[in-house]
Design a protein around this motif. Structure first.
Motif, mmCIF file in Angstrom:
data_model
loop_
_atom_site.group_PDB
_atom_site.id
_atom_site.type_symbol
_atom_site.label_atom_id
_atom_site.label_comp_id
_atom_site.label_asym_id
_atom_site.label_seq_id
_atom_site.Cartn_x
_atom_site.Cartn_y
_atom_site.Cartn_z
ATOM 1 N N GLY A 1 0.790 -1.232 0.000
ATOM 2 C CA GLY A 1 0.000 0.000 0.000
ATOM 3 C C GLY A 1 0.816 1.273 0.000
ATOM 4 N N ASP A 2 2.119 1.175 0.242
ATOM 5 C CA ASP A 2 2.962 2.364 0.243
ATOM 6 C C ASP A 2 3.116 2.926 -1.172
ATOM 7 O OD1 ASP A 2 3.326 2.103 2.933
ATOM 8 O OD2 ASP A 2 5.326 1.209 2.784
ATOM 9 N N ILE A 3 3.085 4.250 -1.267
ATOM 10 C CA ILE A 3 3.331 4.942 -2.532
ATOM 11 C C ILE A 3 4.341 6.041 -2.248
ATOM 12 C CG2 ILE A 3 2.348 6.301 -4.419
ATOM 13 C CD1 ILE A 3 -0.358 5.019 -3.840
ATOM 14 N N THR A 4 5.500 5.990 -2.901
ATOM 15 C CA THR A 4 6.537 6.993 -2.677
ATOM 16 C C THR A 4 6.767 7.785 -3.963
ATOM 17 O OG1 THR A 4 8.282 5.401 -3.204
ATOM 18 C CG2 THR A 4 7.651 5.630 -0.890
ATOM 19 N N ARG A 5 7.088 9.054 -3.821
ATOM 20 C CA ARG A 5 7.265 9.960 -4.960
ATOM 21 C C ARG A 5 8.748 10.321 -5.114
ATOM 22 N NH1 ARG A 5 3.488 15.230 -6.252
ATOM 23 N NH2 ARG A 5 4.928 16.393 -7.564
ATOM 24 N N HIS A 6 9.213 10.356 -6.367
ATOM 25 C CA HIS A 6 10.634 10.556 -6.618
ATOM 26 C C HIS A 6 10.869 11.391 -7.876
ATOM 27 C CE1 HIS A 6 11.377 7.257 -3.735
ATOM 28 N NE2 HIS A 6 10.322 6.705 -4.312
ATOM 29 N N ALA A 7 12.075 11.951 -7.979
ATOM 30 C CA ALA A 7 12.484 12.684 -9.178
ATOM 31 C C ALA A 7 12.766 11.707 -10.310
ATOM 32 C CB ALA A 7 13.739 13.515 -8.884
ATOM 33 N N LEU A 8 12.545 12.148 -11.541
ATOM 34 C CA LEU A 8 12.764 11.284 -12.696
ATOM 35 C C LEU A 8 14.193 10.780 -12.791
ATOM 36 C CD1 LEU A 8 10.699 13.093 -15.500
ATOM 37 C CD2 LEU A 8 10.072 11.058 -14.183
ATOM 38 N N THR A 9 15.136 11.531 -12.241
ATOM 39 C CA THR A 9 16.534 11.119 -12.300
ATOM 40 C C THR A 9 16.789 9.817 -11.541
ATOM 41 O OG1 THR A 9 16.983 12.573 -10.403
ATOM 42 C CG2 THR A 9 17.423 13.461 -12.609
ATOM 43 N N GLN A 10 15.854 9.419 -10.673
ATOM 44 C CA GLN A 10 15.998 8.194 -9.895
ATOM 45 C C GLN A 10 15.254 7.004 -10.507
ATOM 46 O OE1 GLN A 10 18.002 7.924 -7.052
ATOM 47 N NE2 GLN A 10 18.640 9.906 -7.873
ATOM 48 N N LEU A 11 14.659 7.200 -11.680
ATOM 49 C CA LEU A 11 13.790 6.163 -12.249
ATOM 50 C C LEU A 11 14.515 4.840 -12.472
ATOM 51 C CD1 LEU A 11 11.042 5.368 -13.332
ATOM 52 C CD2 LEU A 11 11.693 6.330 -15.554
ATOM 53 N N ALA A 12 15.742 4.893 -12.978
ATOM 54 C CA ALA A 12 16.476 3.657 -13.267
ATOM 55 C C ALA A 12 16.693 2.811 -12.017
ATOM 56 C CB ALA A 12 17.814 3.987 -13.925
ATOM 57 N N VAL A 13 16.859 3.455 -10.884
ATOM 58 C CA VAL A 13 17.097 2.731 -9.632
ATOM 59 C C VAL A 13 15.904 1.842 -9.290
ATOM 60 C CG1 VAL A 13 17.513 2.974 -7.153
ATOM 61 C CG2 VAL A 13 18.601 4.549 -8.770
ATOM 62 N N PHE A 14 14.700 2.308 -9.649
ATOM 63 C CA PHE A 14 13.474 1.580 -9.312
ATOM 64 C C PHE A 14 13.014 0.642 -10.419
ATOM 65 C CE2 PHE A 14 13.509 4.976 -6.309
ATOM 66 C CZ PHE A 14 12.745 4.567 -5.234
ATOM 67 N N SER A 15 13.269 1.005 -11.667
ATOM 68 C CA SER A 15 12.643 0.262 -12.762
ATOM 69 C C SER A 15 13.590 -0.549 -13.627
ATOM 70 C CB SER A 15 11.870 1.234 -13.669
ATOM 71 O OG SER A 15 12.770 2.103 -14.358
ATOM 72 N N GLN B 1 5.268 -3.028 -6.943
ATOM 73 C CA GLN B 1 4.283 -3.589 -7.864
ATOM 74 C C GLN B 1 4.363 -2.960 -9.258
ATOM 75 O OE1 GLN B 1 1.916 -6.235 -7.029
ATOM 76 N NE2 GLN B 1 3.603 -6.334 -5.549
ATOM 77 N N TYR B 2 4.410 -1.636 -9.295
ATOM 78 C CA TYR B 2 4.509 -0.940 -10.570
ATOM 79 C C TYR B 2 4.931 0.498 -10.331
ATOM 80 C CZ TYR B 2 -0.206 0.817 -9.432
ATOM 81 O OH TYR B 2 -1.283 1.385 -8.801
ATOM 82 N N VAL B 3 5.239 1.197 -11.411
ATOM 83 C CA VAL B 3 5.687 2.585 -11.337
ATOM 84 C C VAL B 3 4.788 3.445 -12.219
ATOM 85 C CG1 VAL B 3 7.566 4.160 -11.986
ATOM 86 C CG2 VAL B 3 8.091 2.022 -10.804
ATOM 87 N N ASN B 4 4.378 4.594 -11.702
ATOM 88 C CA ASN B 4 3.647 5.603 -12.481
ATOM 89 C C ASN B 4 4.600 6.754 -12.794
ATOM 90 O OD1 ASN B 4 1.000 4.457 -12.522
ATOM 91 N ND2 ASN B 4 0.703 5.104 -10.400
ATOM 92 N N VAL B 5 4.809 7.041 -14.067
ATOM 93 C CA VAL B 5 5.667 8.150 -14.476
ATOM 94 C C VAL B 5 4.790 9.253 -15.054
ATOM 95 C CG1 VAL B 5 7.537 8.873 -16.007
ATOM 96 C CG2 VAL B 5 7.589 6.594 -14.967
ATOM 97 N N TYR B 6 4.964 10.470 -14.554
ATOM 98 C CA TYR B 6 4.176 11.615 -15.009
ATOM 99 C C TYR B 6 5.090 12.618 -15.697
ATOM 100 C CZ TYR B 6 0.636 9.642 -11.927
ATOM 101 O OH TYR B 6 -0.258 8.793 -11.322
ATOM 102 N N VAL B 7 4.888 12.825 -17.004
ATOM 103 C CA VAL B 7 5.729 13.742 -17.766
ATOM 104 C C VAL B 7 4.883 14.585 -18.708
ATOM 105 C CG1 VAL B 7 7.808 12.329 -17.651
ATOM 106 C CG2 VAL B 7 6.195 11.983 -19.517
ATOM 107 N N ASN B 8 5.436 15.730 -19.088
ATOM 108 C CA ASN B 8 4.768 16.639 -20.016
ATOM 109 C C ASN B 8 5.176 16.265 -21.435
ATOM 110 O OD1 ASN B 8 3.687 18.724 -21.501
ATOM 111 N ND2 ASN B 8 4.310 20.329 -20.076
#
Length: 231
Positions: free
Chosen positions: A92-106, A119-126
């Motif tokens: 149930g935990d949801i943590t928010r991070h800068a895009l520069t850290q994406l590789a560490v998680f995904s 479980q999964y990652v949500n990426v929000y970009v313009n």
């Protein structure tokens, strides 16, 4: 379910400690309700899935490489202002991070413990393309990681359409055909995209596309080619 009811339920669960482990499930339903169209980008590892998504976004958002890079199902959604990603865990935990850290998680190349229970990652970009669709980068089906394959198959059931990336010269492997037939049972009939089509010796690709469709036995609805994308 009515969106207002979902939002009220989300607020209730978020404010009730005994129910907070359900929060990410309701948040996922809200995300899916707000998605316009969900497009899966699929294929075996190192076919160029993440690179194709980066090309569509017109920015190098996702990590790429010659080995399996997508370890976690990644949803890419539109954000007009803030750009970030959320890591959604099974507890149930949801943590928010800068895009520069994406590789560490995904990325499969990283060995960080932050992926434990992820479980999964949500990426929000313009990115303009995300105004009309949500793109989903899935783990490679032949990544030799059972968790990858299970994650991919689970998310396929929630998709509206899909793209299957083939590596030129390795089209229609036995493992690909097995998974493509599973997709048909899930009523997913993807568009086939041949990566590195510029390696072909033929000046007229019409015959190549026709022969490829025959080889794939109707597993894709059509076939197109794209110039070399790094895996």
């Amino acid at each position: 379910m009515n969106i207002d009811i979902l939002q009220q339920l989300h607020q209730l669960v978020a404010s009730t400690p005994q129910l907070q482990h359900f929060e990410h499930r309701i948040q996922q339903l809200l995300d899916f309700h707000n998605d316009n169209v969900r497009i899966l980008v699929m294929g075996e590892f190192s076919a160029g899935k993440s690179s194709l998504i980066n090309a569509l976004l017109e920015r190098p958002i996702l990590p790429t490489g010659a080995v399996a890079t997508t370890a976690i199902t990644t949803f890419l959604r539109y954000s007009e202002q803030d750009e970030y990603f959320e890591a959604v865990y099974g507890n149930g935990d949801i943590t928010r991070h800068a895009l520069t850290q994406l590789a560490v998680f995904s990325s499969e190349r990283e060995t960080s413990t932050v992926r434990s229970g992820l479980q999964y990652v949500n990426v929000y970009v313009n990115a303009p393309i995300l105004k009309n669709m949500t793109l989903i980068d899935t783990p490679g089906l032949n990544s030799l990681n059972d968790d990858h394959t299970e994650q991919a198959m689970n998310v396929y059931k929630a998709a509206d359409d899909g793209i299957w990336i083939f590596n030129f010269g390795k089209i229609g492997t036995s493992s690909e055909m097995t998974e493509l037939k599973k997709l048909l049972k899930l009523q997913l009939h993807p568009l086939g995209v041949i990566n590195m089509i510029d390696l072909s010796d033929s000046d007229d690709l019409t015959d190549l596309y026709s022969l490829t469709k025959q080889k794939l036995e109707g597993a894709v609805r059509d076939v197109i080619g794209v110039s070399a994308l790094e895996a």
